[in-house]
Scaffold this motif. Structure first.
Motif, PDB file in Angstrom:
ATOM      1  N   HIS A  14       6.824   6.569 -10.349  1.00 32.17           N
ATOM      2  CA  HIS A  14       8.195   6.676 -10.870  1.00 32.17           C
ATOM      3  C   HIS A  14       8.931   5.346 -10.815  1.00 32.17           C
ATOM      4  CE1 HIS A  14       9.451   6.682  -6.677  1.00 32.17           C
ATOM      5  NE2 HIS A  14       8.579   7.643  -6.429  1.00 32.17           N
ATOM      6  N   HIS A  46       9.012   3.232  -7.675  1.00 32.46           N
ATOM      7  CA  HIS A  46       7.800   2.425  -7.510  1.00 32.46           C
ATOM      8  C   HIS A  46       7.870   1.164  -8.385  1.00 32.46           C
ATOM      9  CE1 HIS A  46       5.648   6.381  -6.320  1.00 32.46           C
ATOM     10  NE2 HIS A  46       5.780   5.648  -5.246  1.00 32.46           N
ATOM     11  N   SER A  81      14.132  -1.859  -2.622  1.00 28.40           N
ATOM     12  CA  SER A  81      13.926  -1.708  -4.068  1.00 28.40           C
ATOM     13  C   SER A  81      15.238  -1.381  -4.787  1.00 28.40           C
ATOM     14  CB  SER A  81      12.906  -0.598  -4.338  1.00 28.40           C
ATOM     15  OG  SER A  81      13.432   0.665  -3.970  1.00 28.40           O
ATOM     16  N   GLY A  89       8.525  -0.945   1.291  1.00 30.72           N
ATOM     17  CA  GLY A  89       9.914  -0.659   0.909  1.00 30.72           C
ATOM     18  C   GLY A  89      10.707  -0.085   2.070  1.00 30.72           C
ATOM     19  N   MET A  90      11.830   0.558   1.728  1.00 27.52           N
ATOM     20  CA  MET A  90      12.721   1.084   2.769  1.00 27.52           C
ATOM     21  C   MET A  90      12.350   2.505   3.205  1.00 27.52           C
ATOM     22  SD  MET A  90      14.658  -1.160   3.752  1.00 27.52           S
ATOM     23  CE  MET A  90      15.088  -2.817   3.311  1.00 27.52           C
ATOM     24  N   THR A  91      11.331   3.083   2.584  1.00 26.82           N
ATOM     25  CA  THR A  91      10.907   4.425   2.994  1.00 26.82           C
ATOM     26  C   THR A  91      10.257   4.322   4.380  1.00 26.82           C
ATOM     27  OG1 THR A  91       8.778   4.169   1.874  1.00 26.82           O
ATOM     28  CG2 THR A  91      10.544   5.220   0.608  1.00 26.82           C
ATOM     29  N   ASN A 130      16.529   1.376  -5.037  1.00 26.46           N
ATOM     30  CA  ASN A 130      16.311   2.619  -5.774  1.00 26.46           C
ATOM     31  C   ASN A 130      15.832   3.653  -4.761  1.00 26.46           C
ATOM     32  OD1 ASN A 130      15.149   4.680  -7.415  1.00 26.46           O
ATOM     33  ND2 ASN A 130      14.959   3.200  -9.067  1.00 26.46           N
ATOM     34  N   ASP A 131      16.553   4.770  -4.660  1.00 23.42           N
ATOM     35  CA  ASP A 131      16.172   5.712  -3.597  1.00 23.42           C
ATOM     36  C   ASP A 131      15.328   6.893  -4.094  1.00 23.42           C
ATOM     37  OD1 ASP A 131      18.051   7.175  -4.867  1.00 23.42           O
ATOM     38  OD2 ASP A 131      19.399   7.444  -3.149  1.00 23.42           O
ATOM     39  N   LEU A 132      14.855   6.810  -5.333  1.00 23.16           N
ATOM     40  CA  LEU A 132      14.022   7.905  -5.863  1.00 23.16           C
ATOM     41  C   LEU A 132      12.692   7.961  -5.111  1.00 23.16           C
ATOM     42  CD1 LEU A 132      13.916  10.100  -8.120  1.00 23.16           C
ATOM     43  CD2 LEU A 132      12.620   8.450  -9.470  1.00 23.16           C
ATOM     44  N   ALA A 165       0.850  -1.204   0.000  1.00 26.09           N
ATOM     45  CA  ALA A 165       0.000   0.000   0.000  1.00 26.09           C
ATOM     46  C   ALA A 165       0.878   1.243   0.000  1.00 26.09           C
ATOM     47  CB  ALA A 165      -0.898  -0.009   1.230  1.00 26.09           C
ATOM     48  N   GLY A 166       0.292   2.334  -0.450  1.00 27.04           N
ATOM     49  CA  GLY A 166       1.055   3.579  -0.442  1.00 27.04           C
ATOM     50  C   GLY A 166       0.334   4.674  -1.199  1.00 27.04           C
ATOM     51  N   ALA A 167       1.070   5.771  -1.416  1.00 26.46           N
ATOM     52  CA  ALA A 167       0.497   6.913  -2.132  1.00 26.46           C
ATOM     53  C   ALA A 167       0.661   6.719  -3.638  1.00 26.46           C
ATOM     54  CB  ALA A 167       1.203   8.189  -1.692  1.00 26.46           C
ATOM     55  N   PHE A 168       1.826   6.235  -4.043  1.00 24.62           N
ATOM     56  CA  PHE A 168       2.176   6.054  -5.452  1.00 24.62           C
ATOM     57  C   PHE A 168       1.923   7.348  -6.237  1.00 24.62           C
ATOM     58  CE2 PHE A 168       1.595   1.877  -3.698  1.00 24.62           C
ATOM     59  CZ  PHE A 168       2.723   1.224  -4.145  1.00 24.62           C
ATOM     60  N   ASP A 169       2.376   8.446  -5.624  1.00 27.85           N
ATOM     61  CA  ASP A 169       2.231   9.764  -6.244  1.00 27.85           C
ATOM     62  C   ASP A 169       3.360   9.966  -7.254  1.00 27.85           C
ATOM     63  OD1 ASP A 169       1.075  12.213  -6.596  1.00 27.85           O
ATOM     64  OD2 ASP A 169       1.869  13.120  -4.763  1.00 27.85           O
ATOM     65  N   TYR A 190      -0.598  12.243   6.090  1.00 26.84           N
ATOM     66  CA  TYR A 190       0.749  11.823   6.485  1.00 26.84           C
ATOM     67  C   TYR A 190       1.876  12.491   5.713  1.00 26.84           C
ATOM     68  CZ  TYR A 190       0.588   8.035   2.873  1.00 26.84           C
ATOM     69  OH  TYR A 190       0.486   7.306   1.714  1.00 26.84           O
ATOM     70  N   PHE A 203      10.132  -1.332  -6.841  1.00 26.35           N
ATOM     71  CA  PHE A 203       9.490  -1.875  -5.642  1.00 26.35           C
ATOM     72  C   PHE A 203       8.415  -2.903  -6.013  1.00 26.35           C
ATOM     73  CE2 PHE A 203       5.741  -1.471  -2.814  1.00 26.35           C
ATOM     74  CZ  PHE A 203       6.266  -2.115  -1.702  1.00 26.35           C
TER      75      PHE A 203
HETATM   76  O1  C5P Z   1       6.022   6.665  -1.048  1.00 24.46           O
HETATM   77  P1  C5P Z   1       4.926   5.763  -1.554  1.00 24.46           P
HETATM   78  O2  C5P Z   1       3.812   5.618  -0.556  1.00 24.46           O
HETATM   79  O3  C5P Z   1       4.446   6.129  -2.906  1.00 24.46           O
HETATM   80  O4  C5P Z   1       5.606   4.331  -1.675  1.00 24.46           O
HETATM   81  C1  C5P Z   1       4.857   3.166  -1.993  1.00 24.46           C
HETATM   82  C2  C5P Z   1       5.750   1.955  -1.704  1.00 24.46           C
HETATM   83  O5  C5P Z   1       6.884   1.980  -2.568  1.00 24.46           O
HETATM   84  C3  C5P Z   1       6.283   1.952  -0.258  1.00 24.46           C
HETATM   85  O6  C5P Z   1       6.285   0.614   0.230  1.00 24.46           O
HETATM   86  C4  C5P Z   1       7.716   2.462  -0.439  1.00 24.46           C
HETATM   87  O7  C5P Z   1       8.583   2.049   0.579  1.00 24.46           O
HETATM   88  C5  C5P Z   1       8.082   1.825  -1.799  1.00 24.46           C
HETATM   89  N1  C5P Z   1       9.192   2.511  -2.475  1.00 24.46           N
HETATM   90  C6  C5P Z   1      10.409   1.846  -2.628  1.00 24.46           C
HETATM   91  N2  C5P Z   1      11.455   2.462  -3.264  1.00 24.46           N
HETATM   92  C7  C5P Z   1      11.330   3.727  -3.717  1.00 24.46           C
HETATM   93  C8  C5P Z   1      10.110   4.421  -3.568  1.00 24.46           C
HETATM   94  C9  C5P Z   1       9.046   3.776  -2.945  1.00 24.46           C
HETATM   95  O8  C5P Z   1      10.562   0.691  -2.202  1.00 24.46           O
HETATM   96  N3  C5P Z   1      12.374   4.299  -4.318  1.00 24.46           N
END
Ligand code: C5P
Length: 211
Positions: A62, A65, A170, A142-144, A172-174, A55-59, A92, A68
């Motif tokens: 990119h 995502h 993932s 993910g690691m966020t 990927n740190d974007l 789950a997430g925002a997926f805004d 949030y 991930f």
């Molecule tokens: O930040 P957002 O809610 O869009 O992230 C959705 C999922 O993608 C989260 O589990 C987040 O940890 C993961 N993610 C990731 N690597 C990224 C960006 C997001 O694993 N570079």
């Protein structure tokens, strides 16, 4: 030829029913069940499929995502993505987030080949009811940072308790924030480019009118 838009129309972008930008022609996505179905995989999980939930925002969907979702899909056979509603994301993330509205975020996620199903406006906390209803075998993040729910609780408390929670790297740190920061840094160049583009449009339009 269509008449040149009134600059005041810009104020209406994103607000008017039409939702069309007078300059870019961008139109907001209007969701219908048919349109959403066109983008979805449209099949049910098979009886023995292992179901993964994220789950997430997926805004501003990119490559972070994408990486991930690819890794999360490897935890099972059928990937369900819960997409938080606009007010939930705003709670949030604060500021003006999300940049893309729920429908736009849903459509972006649905285009991803690893995604089998989306939950539109998923609850922030993963409950036992959700796990049972959707027959979820694995929940991944993910690691966020994992931000707490309104009452300060961990949204993944239940999946952690029953041992189905996984943290995924993932590689990927974007993030959406980084994209926004890039845009802000380039704001000046962006505005200059648009000014030149607009001047060119006005010039061409005047030339056509004179003909
Ligand atoms: O930040 P957002 O809610 O869009 O992230 C959705 C999922 O993608 C989260 O589990 C987040 O940890 C993961 N993610 C990731 N690597 C990224 C960006 C997001 O694993 N570079």
């Amino acid at each position: 030829m269509t008449s040149r838009p009134n600059k005041n129309d810009l104020k209406e972008v994103g607000l008017s029913q039409d939702g069309r930008s007078p300059y870019t022609g961008t139109k907001q996505f209007v969701p219908t069940t048919k349109r959403i179905a066109q983008f979805s995989e449209g099949h049910e999980p098979k009886p023995n499929d292992k179901i993964v939930y994220v789950a997430g925002a997926f805004d501003l969907f990119h490559v972070g995502h994408l990486d991930f979702l690819e890794k999360a899909s490897q935890y099972g056979d059928y990937l369900i993505v819960g997409i938080h509603s606009d007010p939930v994301v705003n709670r949030y993330k604060g500021s003006n987030y999300p940049i893309m509205n729920l429908h736009e975020r849903v459509l972006s996620v649905l285009t991803n080949k690893y995604v089998s199903e989306v939950i539109i406006g998923a609850p922030y906390t993963v409950t036992m009811q959700m796990i049972n209803d959707f027959k979820i075998d694995a929940v991944c993040h993910g690691m966020t940072p994992i931000l707490p729910d309104v009452d300060g609780s961990d949204p993944y408390e239940i999946p952690k308790e029953i041992g189905i929670f996984h943290r995924i790297d993932s590689s990927n740190d974007l993030t959406s924030d980084m994209i926004v920061q890039r845009i802000i840094r380039n704001k000046f160049l962006f505005e200059e480019r648009n000014k030149k583009k607009e001047a060119k449009e006005v010039y061409i339009e005047n030339m056509i009118r004179k003909q």
